[in-house]
Write a protein that holds these residues in place. Structure first.
Motif, PDB file in Angstrom:
ATOM      1  N   SER B 108      43.853  28.184  35.984  1.00  0.00           N
ATOM      2  CA  SER B 108      43.659  28.470  37.526  1.00  0.00           C
ATOM      3  C   SER B 108      43.774  29.960  37.655  1.00  0.00           C
ATOM      4  O   SER B 108      43.369  30.486  39.087  1.00  0.00           O
ATOM      5  CB  SER B 108      44.605  27.713  38.318  1.00  0.00           C
ATOM      6  OG  SER B 108      45.950  27.800  37.743  1.00  0.00           O
ATOM      7  N   GLN B 109      44.434  30.807  36.993  1.00  0.00           N
ATOM      8  CA  GLN B 109      44.621  31.975  37.381  1.00  0.00           C
ATOM      9  C   GLN B 109      43.417  33.064  36.973  1.00  0.00           C
ATOM     10  O   GLN B 109      43.640  34.207  37.151  1.00  0.00           O
ATOM     11  CB  GLN B 109      46.000  32.524  36.925  1.00  0.00           C
ATOM     12  CG  GLN B 109      47.269  32.103  37.509  1.00  0.00           C
ATOM     13  CD  GLN B 109      48.425  32.675  36.876  1.00  0.00           C
ATOM     14  OE1 GLN B 109      48.291  33.680  36.076  1.00  0.00           O
ATOM     15  NE2 GLN B 109      49.601  31.877  36.824  1.00  0.00           N
ATOM     16  N   VAL B 398      36.501  30.695  30.687  1.00  0.00           N
ATOM     17  CA  VAL B 398      37.694  30.596  31.235  1.00  0.00           C
ATOM     18  C   VAL B 398      38.949  30.020  30.256  1.00  0.00           C
ATOM     19  O   VAL B 398      40.083  30.802  30.307  1.00  0.00           O
ATOM     20  CB  VAL B 398      37.583  29.643  32.535  1.00  0.00           C
ATOM     21  CG1 VAL B 398      38.853  29.319  33.060  1.00  0.00           C
ATOM     22  CG2 VAL B 398      36.927  30.222  33.704  1.00  0.00           C
ATOM     23  N   GLN B 399      38.457  29.362  29.361  1.00  0.00           N
ATOM     24  CA  GLN B 399      39.428  28.591  28.694  1.00  0.00           C
ATOM     25  C   GLN B 399      40.087  29.888  27.543  1.00  0.00           C
ATOM     26  O   GLN B 399      41.222  30.128  27.138  1.00  0.00           O
ATOM     27  CB  GLN B 399      39.001  27.489  27.522  1.00  0.00           C
ATOM     28  CG  GLN B 399      38.982  26.150  28.378  1.00  0.00           C
ATOM     29  CD  GLN B 399      38.200  25.187  27.655  1.00  0.00           C
ATOM     30  OE1 GLN B 399      37.188  25.334  26.824  1.00  0.00           O
ATOM     31  NE2 GLN B 399      38.308  24.285  28.087  1.00  0.00           N
ATOM     32  N   LYS B 408      41.479  38.551  34.900  1.00  0.00           N
ATOM     33  CA  LYS B 408      40.491  39.392  35.416  1.00  0.00           C
ATOM     34  C   LYS B 408      39.743  40.175  34.467  1.00  0.00           C
ATOM     35  O   LYS B 408      39.987  40.377  33.452  1.00  0.00           O
ATOM     36  CB  LYS B 408      40.914  40.368  36.968  1.00  0.00           C
ATOM     37  CG  LYS B 408      42.134  41.221  36.167  1.00  0.00           C
ATOM     38  CD  LYS B 408      42.655  41.816  37.564  1.00  0.00           C
ATOM     39  CE  LYS B 408      43.874  42.841  37.052  1.00  0.00           C
ATOM     40  NZ  LYS B 408      44.640  42.354  36.336  1.00  0.00           N
ATOM     41  N   LEU B 409      38.524  40.445  35.058  1.00  0.00           N
ATOM     42  CA  LEU B 409      37.548  41.289  34.125  1.00  0.00           C
ATOM     43  C   LEU B 409      38.097  42.410  33.378  1.00  0.00           C
ATOM     44  O   LEU B 409      37.948  42.659  32.287  1.00  0.00           O
ATOM     45  CB  LEU B 409      36.314  41.542  34.611  1.00  0.00           C
ATOM     46  CG  LEU B 409      35.191  40.531  35.065  1.00  0.00           C
ATOM     47  CD1 LEU B 409      34.023  41.006  35.569  1.00  0.00           C
ATOM     48  CD2 LEU B 409      34.545  39.861  33.392  1.00  0.00           C
ATOM     49  N   SER B 410      38.842  43.280  34.221  1.00  0.00           N
ATOM     50  CA  SER B 410      39.349  44.481  33.467  1.00  0.00           C
ATOM     51  C   SER B 410      40.285  44.083  32.621  1.00  0.00           C
ATOM     52  O   SER B 410      40.619  45.038  31.746  1.00  0.00           O
ATOM     53  CB  SER B 410      39.910  45.192  34.695  1.00  0.00           C
ATOM     54  OG  SER B 410      40.931  44.628  35.554  1.00  0.00           O
TER      55      SER B 410
END
Lengths: 364, 422
Positions: B108-109, B398-399, B408-410
């Motif tokens: 979820s994060q 996501v997993q 996050k992407l970065s």
């Protein structure tokens, strides 16, 4: 999947008890009599029309069908392991409409740097042997190297050729002087002396018969090309003794089936002598990509051996033409895809060499 | 399928397990009832798995194959030449390990939102352009656009014309459609075509520069089925163009009219005129973002920037461009280094799993494009199938991010992976 696999599984699943056996018995396919096969054997595949073939390996298949695998056995096989270690580095958005694969070798203009290499006793694969090969090679605008172990008379081969013709001899063979004396009547443009293959083409030790090379240089005014070089030191020695070209090749007689490709041997040899004489190469060239890699690594031309024999065995002169043209077109195509419009634009910025095997992975 | 998947499917331990499971099931009373009619044909008990049973993108492929004619299936499956590069694209993912340096986090994060080329995206994934989607499913390109939009993704319409773009945009309100374009030699024709396309609601333009003379051989499928197409299949100029080139070359050799160099060697010159000057001309016509697709060299990446590209797509066309070229994953790091953050770098060719996407992002890609995976979805179950493939890949991504501690992407950068390119 063969029927007996299903039957075995059913037996395992159903068990061998009374019910299982009863069910199985009910399910036996009806058979006319014991020993009658359940299905006919497949007829052998029909030979394919030449125009349908898409790569040189398909010519090998067709030659085996046409001649029988046993007849083609001495000239089968290919190595992909070395070429599979080299990737190309294509450049985009470079116009290549005016593709030009021409090159000059020993004073002659060649349509492409692809040359038909010397192969002995070609009547093994076609009744007209080397004459059919010469016709096909010339139709494809390719030069041809005629083996000193040809099965057809040199005059007949010369008559069938409209492209440069080179004569091949084995270092140390006592007949070399006589063979090379025919050079001018054969209109030969170069002499190739194969080293380390023994007088009869049988495998020999790796000690190079330099005296045999000297004798060939002495016996002809033609440019002499030493074939069978694998080390730069040997290339230097050949040039010091008067060679006007070298062929990087690891063939030592007999079948080439177990030989690895020679691509990675080319650059050191070209570095040693490439500024002075052309370096050619042979060994498992099957795609335009393989040939392009050789050129990028410093070769000025390649000799094609076995695939030409596949073409000969499958379709005669037309097959030889087909194989050579297929390789020419593939080389042109891949040069276009890489953005190299001519051979001057082909250099080692075009290739990247990778390690022998990707690192082993744990798949768990 | 990559080697690892093939090895699993054929592994003796799996077969032994299935056999003993079969024995267990057979001993049950339910199976005994089922066995009472052993003459039931296998086709009656074999069934096509349902959409809800799809767990990975690979699961869609046999359904896709079963739905389509061999020739249509082969069009999707093939790669150029001997398919060395097609295979290498998948192998390359085995040469990158994910080595998480952070503690795992709850799924979820994970929030991979970004803005890419003017589009707000929840995931840095787009559906790449691929031709002939009408052969995969009756809804064709519109169906793919529906599936992409339902999954919140941009779709790129292959070979977009004013009318196909208009139809697609009208059929899928709320979707974002980009147009793919093959260079057109006549610049006036190009201007008219692309003005029409852009008037139809398409935003960004993807220009493909890597299909000048691609050729594919028959795949094992056709060979094993005993099929023998009457001609060698060819991309780029198309088979007809290659044969026309051969005929023109033969005529020229026999004293006929002179032909361009490539035609002398029996290679069609139809697409051998591409140049960076064309990209300059295209830049003037493209009203929004221009993406150059098919870059494999860092110098070409720099040239793309110089000639006005807003992004590049590192791609070998799914192994369909040029055989014995590199895999895209192995050239991605050097291209990212050359671009040095000036423009987004997109990536395609070989993505099948969320973990593959993670690796591409870690090596510097700003987003990825899906080719065959999207086609499998559409051909297997239509727009819902395409949507499900995209959702599966997002979920896997996501997993992977959660397991690697990337929220996050970065966070997804090269410290997250170890490469074994050799």
């Amino acid at each position: 999947m063969p029927d007996n696999t299903n039957r075995t599984t059913r037996r395992a699943v159903l068990g061998t008890g009374a019910m299982g056996a009863g069910l199985l018995a009910a399910h036996q396919p009806a058979q006319a009599a014991v020993g009658v096969p359940l299905r006919e054997t497949l007829p052998p595949p029909a030979p394919a029309p030449r125009g349908e073939l898409v790569n040189v390996f398909e010519y090998e298949e067709q030659a085996k069908l046409a001649q029988g695998a046993a007849k083609m056995a001495p000239v089968t096989g290919s190595d992909r392991t070395i070429t599979d270690r080299i990737t190309l580095r294509p450049r985009m958005n470079i116009p290549t409409r005016d593709l030009d694969l021409t090159t000059t070798l020993f004073g002659d203009a060649h349509f492409t740097p692809i040359i038909v290499g010397p192969m002995a006793d070609q009547k093994r694969f076609h009744p007209e042997g080397e004459v059919a090969t010469a016709r096909g090679a010339s139709a494809a605008k390719a030069a041809m190297v005629v083996s000193s172990q040809s099965s057809m008379p040199l005059s007949a081969i010369t008559q069938a050729t409209t492209q440069p013709l080179w004569l091949q001899v084995f270092a140390g063979n006592p007949r070399n002087k006589d063979v090379l004396a025919q050079a001018s009547s054969a209109k030969a443009k170069a002499a190739i002396v194969t080293i380390n293959a023994g007088a009869s083409g049988a495998a020999a030790s790796d000690h190079i018969d330099w005296a045999g090379v000297d004798a060939v240089v002495k016996a002809t005014t033609l440019p002499v090309i030493v074939k069978g070089i694998t080390h730069p030191a040997d290339a230097k020695e050949a040039v010091a003794r008067g060679a006007k070209g070298v062929v990087v090749s690891n063939w030592r007689g007999g079948s080439a089936a177990a030989l690895k490709g020679t691509l990675l041997m080319i650059a050191p040899v070209a570095q040693a002598v490439g500024g002075q004489v052309p370096v050619l190469a042979d060994g498992s060239f099957r795609y335009g990509a393989d040939i392009l890699k050789a050129l990028a690594l410093g070769a000025k031309g390649v000799l094609i051996g076995r695939p030409v024999m596949w073409g000969l065995g499958a379709y005669g002169a037309d097959g030889v033409q087909g194989v050579v043209e297929m390789l020419q077109t593939d080389l042109a195509r891949i040069m276009a895809m890489c953005g190299r419009v001519n051979l001057a634009a082909v250099n080692d910025s075009l290739v990247r060499i990778h390690a022998a095997l990707p690192p082993a992975k744990n798949h768990g | 399928m990559a080697d690892i998947e093939k090895a699993w499917a054929l592994s003796p331990s799996r077969r032994k397990a299935l056999t003993s499971l079969a024995g267990f099931v057979a001993s049950s009373p339910i199976a005994a009832v089922a066995q009472q009619d052993p003459t039931k044909p296998l086709s009656a008990v074999r069934r096509v798995p349902g959409l809800a049973e799809m767990r990975t993108s690979f699961d869609f492929q046999p359904v896709f194959e079963g739905n389509l004619l061999p020739s249509v299936y082969e069009y999707t499956a093939h790669g150029d030449g001997s398919e060395f590069t097609l295979r290498r694209n998948r192998q390359a993912f085995d040469w990158v390990d994910i080595v998480p340096t952070r503690a795992p986090i709850p799924e979820s994060q994970v929030d991979l939102s970004s803005e890419l080329l003017g589009v707000k995206m929840k995931f840095p994934m787009i559906v790449g352009p691929s031709s002939g989607q009408n052969q995969l499913h009756p809804e064709g390109e519109v169906g793919m656009f529906k599936g992409a939009t339902a999954a919140g993704m941009v779709d790129v319409l292959a070979g977009a014309t004013a009318s196909t773009a208009k139809t697609a945009v009208a059929a899928v309100p709320g979707g974002t459609l980009w147009a793919q374009h093959y260079p057109i030699e006549n610049l006036t024709t190009m201007q008219t075509a692309l003005s029409g396309v852009q008037d139809s609601g398409v935003t960004n333009i993807v220009v493909t520069v890597d299909q000048q003379a691609s050729v594919y051989e028959r795949t094992l499928l056709i060979r094993n089925l005993g099929g023998r197409p009457t001609r060698a299949a060819a991309g780029g100029g198309g088979n007809a163009a290659a044969e026309a080139a051969a005929a023109a070359a033969a005529k020229a050799a026999a004293g006929g009219p002179a032909v361009p160099g490539s035609v002398r060697y029996r290679v069609s010159d139809r697409r051998l005129w591409y140049s960076w000057a064309y990209i300059d001309a295209l830049r003037k016509v493209a009203r929004s973002k221009l993406i150059v697709k098919g870059i494999l060299d860092p110098e070409d990446a720099k040239l793309a920037i110089e000639h006005g590209a807003d992004a590049i797509l590192v791609s070998n066309h799914g192994g369909r461009s040029m055989d014995y070229g590199p895999s895209t994953l192995e050239v991605l790091p050097e291209i990212v280094a050359a671009v040095n953050g000036r423009i987004p770098v997109l990536f395609d060719s070989g993505i099948r799993r969320g973990a593959d996407i993670f690796k591409a992002l870690a090596l510097g890609a700003n987003g990825i494009s899906l080719g065959r995976a999207a086609r499998w979805g559409l051909g297997a179950y239509g727009p819902l199938g395409a949507q499900r493939v995209f959702e599966i890949l997002k979920q896997e991504l996501v997993q992977t991010c959660a397991a690697a501690g990337c929220s996050k992407l970065s966070d997804i950068n090269k410290t997250m992976v170890k490469t074994h390119f050799a």
